[in-house]
Design an enzyme around this catalytic site. Structure first.
Site, PDB file in Angstrom:
ATOM      1  N   MET A 197       7.445   7.893  -0.215  1.00 36.10           N
ATOM      2  CA  MET A 197       7.114   8.957   0.323  1.00 36.10           C
ATOM      3  C   MET A 197       7.255   9.489   1.267  1.00 36.10           C
ATOM      4  SD  MET A 197       3.289   8.837   0.356  1.00 36.10           S
ATOM      5  CE  MET A 197       2.485   8.433   1.698  1.00 36.10           C
ATOM      6  N   HIS A 241      12.687   1.250   6.303  1.00 30.54           N
ATOM      7  CA  HIS A 241      12.705   1.791   4.668  1.00 30.54           C
ATOM      8  C   HIS A 241      14.334   1.797   4.690  1.00 30.54           C
ATOM      9  CE1 HIS A 241       8.917   4.694   5.203  1.00 30.54           C
ATOM     10  NE2 HIS A 241       8.807   3.865   4.470  1.00 30.54           N
TER      11      HIS A 241
HETATM   12  P1  AMP Z   1       5.771   4.627   2.585  1.00 33.41           P
HETATM   13  O1  AMP Z   1       7.004   5.777   2.061  1.00 33.41           O
HETATM   14  O2  AMP Z   1       5.350   4.644   3.295  1.00 33.41           O
HETATM   15  O3  AMP Z   1       4.955   5.225   0.904  1.00 33.41           O
HETATM   16  O4  AMP Z   1       6.715   3.100   1.857  1.00 33.41           O
HETATM   17  C1  AMP Z   1       7.497   3.430   1.020  1.00 33.41           C
HETATM   18  C2  AMP Z   1       7.844   1.439   0.621  1.00 33.41           C
HETATM   19  O5  AMP Z   1       8.155   1.543   1.972  1.00 33.41           O
HETATM   20  C3  AMP Z   1       6.967   0.924   0.491  1.00 33.41           C
HETATM   21  O6  AMP Z   1       7.069   0.080  -0.818  1.00 33.41           O
HETATM   22  C4  AMP Z   1       6.440   0.495   1.549  1.00 33.41           C
HETATM   23  O7  AMP Z   1       6.214  -0.842   1.515  1.00 33.41           O
HETATM   24  C5  AMP Z   1       7.333   0.805   2.875  1.00 33.41           C
HETATM   25  N1  AMP Z   1       7.695  -0.195   3.826  1.00 33.41           N
HETATM   26  C6  AMP Z   1       7.026   1.092   4.280  1.00 33.41           C
HETATM   27  N2  AMP Z   1       6.692   0.379   6.235  1.00 33.41           N
HETATM   28  C7  AMP Z   1       8.326  -0.853   5.445  1.00 33.41           C
HETATM   29  C8  AMP Z   1       8.292  -1.677   6.736  1.00 33.41           C
HETATM   30  N3  AMP Z   1       8.695  -1.618   8.134  1.00 33.41           N
HETATM   31  N4  AMP Z   1       9.309  -2.795   6.246  1.00 33.41           N
HETATM   32  C9  AMP Z   1       9.466  -2.464   4.931  1.00 33.41           C
HETATM   33  N5  AMP Z   1       9.156  -1.767   4.309  1.00 33.41           N
HETATM   34  C10 AMP Z   1       7.968  -1.140   4.764  1.00 33.41           C
END
Ligand code: AMP
Length: 275
Positions: free
Chosen positions: A23, A30
């Site tokens: 997102m 990320h």
């Molecule tokens: P989001 O944009 O928060 O929906 O996250 C996008 C992707 O990044 C999802 O697959 C999350 O699980 C992953 N993600 C978010 N934070 C972390 C983190 N600290 N370490 C590894 N992957 C992450």
């Protein structure tokens, strides 16, 4: 690296080998996830695309959607540096065409039964499953990378993909943490210094829980640590790592916590028992 915004950009780019759905508001966690996606794609001579889309249907509070950070220029720079071949940043009308409703797939049990994110964020996984299926349809990846940080989401997407008979491989990626132990999150930027200090009880609680060999004792240890901090805890549990139901005794477990620090909701998890 290409920036894809429209259907014709997608047609021109063609299918990708690896998709990393996000997102946006990308942080170092990320970046590392994207590097992993680019590595996986590179190993088979394919390309890695990162989607950046703040999906309105997975937010159960309008205010959370409105305040979600949007930093596309910086996100594009992060993806380029991490070796992605494309960033897909569509208009909402491409993801959700006004005249062609995007179906919500049948939700797997792990999206509705555990009483965790499913209970505290009603409708969240319906939105996640809907957007993930739509992104799969638009980008046609061979594999997709999801972070373990959102453990229930990872299990939901794996189960949904399997139950839908798709051949897309769901690749997990370990949670990246700041030096103080807090899991990196786009929402951490909302924490004041005092709220961040309180939030550190979450990784501390996971460490305390992972050292106990009995599930009830692990939950008690987590609650004890969390009880010392100014947090509003939604759940702190030890569950079956796959179904997120009660531990069956055989399979590995997972410790999962959701708690508010001030007006910011944080989630984190860890394997159980720890190594
Ligand atoms: P989001 O944009 O928060 O929906 O996250 C996008 C992707 O990044 C999802 O697959 C999350 O699980 C992953 N993600 C978010 N934070 C972390 C983190 N600290 N370490 C590894 N992957 C992450």
């Amino acid at each position: 690296m290409r920036l894809l915004r429209t259907q014709s950009d997608l047609d021109d780019f063609g299918p990708c080998e690896v998709l990393v759905p996000t997102m946006g508001a990308l942080h170092a966690g990320h970046a590392s996830l994207v590097r992993h996606g680019a590595d996986l794609a590179g190993r088979v001579g394919g390309r890695c695309a990162v989607s950046v889309f703040v999906n309105p249907t997975q937010f159960n509070q309008r205010s959370d959607f409105d305040r979600y950070p949007r930093t596309l220029d910086a996100d594009v720079a992060v993806c380029r540096a991490a070796g992605a071949d494309a960033v897909f940043a569509p208009d909402p009308e491409l993801v959700y065409p006004p005249r062609a409703p995007v179906p919500i797939p049948t939700l797997p049990a792990v999206a509705v039964r555990p009483g965790l994110e499913d209970a505290f964020r009603p409708g969240h996984f319906a939105g996640v499953c809907q957007v993930v299926m739509r992104l799969f349809q638009l980008l046609r990846p061979g594999a997709a990378v999801f972070g373990e940080k959102d453990w229930q989401q990872l299990r939901v997407v794996s189960a949904m993909t399997r139950e839908a008979g798709l051949t897309i491989e769901i690749c997990p990626y370990p949670t990246q943490r700041d030096g103080d132990g807090l899991a990196m999150s786009s929402r951490n930027r909302f924490l004041s210094d005092v709220e961040r200090a309180a939030a550190l009880a979450i990784p501390r609680a996971l460490r305390a829980g992972s050292e106990r060999r009995d599930a009830a004792a692990a939950e008690a240890a987590m609650r004890e640590v969390l009880g010392t901090a100014a947090l509003r805890v939604e759940y702190a549990v030890c569950r079956d790592a796959e179904t997120l139901g009660p531990l069956s005794g055989s399979g590995p477990g997972r410790l999962l916590i959701a708690a508010w620090s001030g007006s910011t909701r944080l989630i984190d998890n860890a394997p159980w028992p720890g190594v």
